[in-house]
Design an enzyme around this catalytic site. Sequence first.
Site: not given
Ligand SMILES: NC(=O)c1ccc[n+]([C@@H]2O[C@H](COP(=O)([O-])OP(=O)(O)OC[C@H]3O[C@@H](n4cnc5c(N)ncnc54)[C@H](OP(=O)(O)O)[C@@H]3O)[C@@H](O)[C@H]2O)c1
Length: 280
Positions: A49, A54, A79
């Site tokens: 995704d 990004y 997106k």
């Molecule tokens: N449509 C939208 O508006 C929107 C908005 C936000 C996000 N998104 C999408 O959703 C995806 C996921 O959301 P997100 O990136 O905001 O946050 P998330 O997946 O909830 O959290 C990512 C964070 O958690 C850490 N992490 C991941 N796995 C872990 C584990 N097993 N143990 C400990 N820490 C862990 C990562 O650090 P490290 O990388 O250092 O491991 C990073 O700091 C995004 O990447 C994006 O593709 C979409």
Amino acid sequence: MPTSLKDTTTLHNGVEMPWFGLGVFKVKEGSEVIESVKAAIKNGYKSIDTAAIYQNEEGVGQGIREAGVPREELFITSKVWNSDQGYDSTLQAYETSLKKLGLDYLDLYLIHWPGKTKYKETWKALEKLYKDGRVRAIGVSNFKVHHLEELLKDAEIKPMVNQVEYHPHLTQKELLAFCQKEGIQLEAWSPLKQGQLLNEPVITEVAAKYGKSAAQVILRWDLQNKVVTIPKSIKEQRIIENADIFDFELTPEEMEKIDGLNKDERVGSDPDDMSYGFSE
Ligand SMILES: NC(=O)c1ccc[n+]([C@@H]2O[C@H](COP(=O)([O-])OP(=O)(O)OC[C@H]3O[C@@H](n4cnc5c(N)ncnc54)[C@H](OP(=O)(O)O)[C@@H]3O)[C@@H](O)[C@H]2O)c1
């Protein structure tokens, strides 16, 4: 219930979408995103995704190519960014994303945020891309029930997916029920609340019982709620760990306890207040 990374939900147009994928928000363009995407695909992920905003679509494309898995086995989402909303600008933005990714089609193209005035026009452009066979599925992101109701009033094609912030502090029950009633697949962004839920005692207690991590329990909770999930990590060990959730099952009581953590609390913007990038 899905039993592996290959398992899919069938979208309302018949397209198969993996239940689990890698998110790449805040993953740096260049080696960081290339290596993350490669690590994920090498370890069995099928879904990636990204988004124009990004600014890592080129690296995502390179990671996909270097991973060496046939394109048709993968499910790639991008997106349209807020400043590109509108009919012609969305068609143009789609071509730009494809070019950067080095792909000739996307599996899913989403309107990133609704904004206030242009999302219907933008949706018409997504419908055109879909009808022309340029994209396999189209959807929205950050749409609340009122946005969906408004869009559905004159949409020719119903969105196949709504990607929203979703985690145990924001359980979105009303939105999930609405999407399920309409046949729109809900997809969770920031499923780990960007790391802020990993020390939550209710979750760590359940995790200890199964010999799993807090992240694994939350991601499993997504799947048992029939919500597609796309955790982000740039670390291969965590990429592997996050996907290792197919060998345990939360009980109905544990699901309820985790639901009970809801505080309607967001880590990202409220869609009604998101004005960044919009000129309206
Ligand atoms: N449509 C939208 O508006 C929107 C908005 C936000 C996000 N998104 C999408 O959703 C995806 C996921 O959301 P997100 O990136 O905001 O946050 P998330 O997946 O909830 O959290 C990512 C964070 O958690 C850490 N992490 C991941 N796995 C872990 C584990 N097993 N143990 C400990 N820490 C862990 C990562 O650090 P490290 O990388 O250092 O491991 C990073 O700091 C995004 O990447 C994006 O593709 C979409």
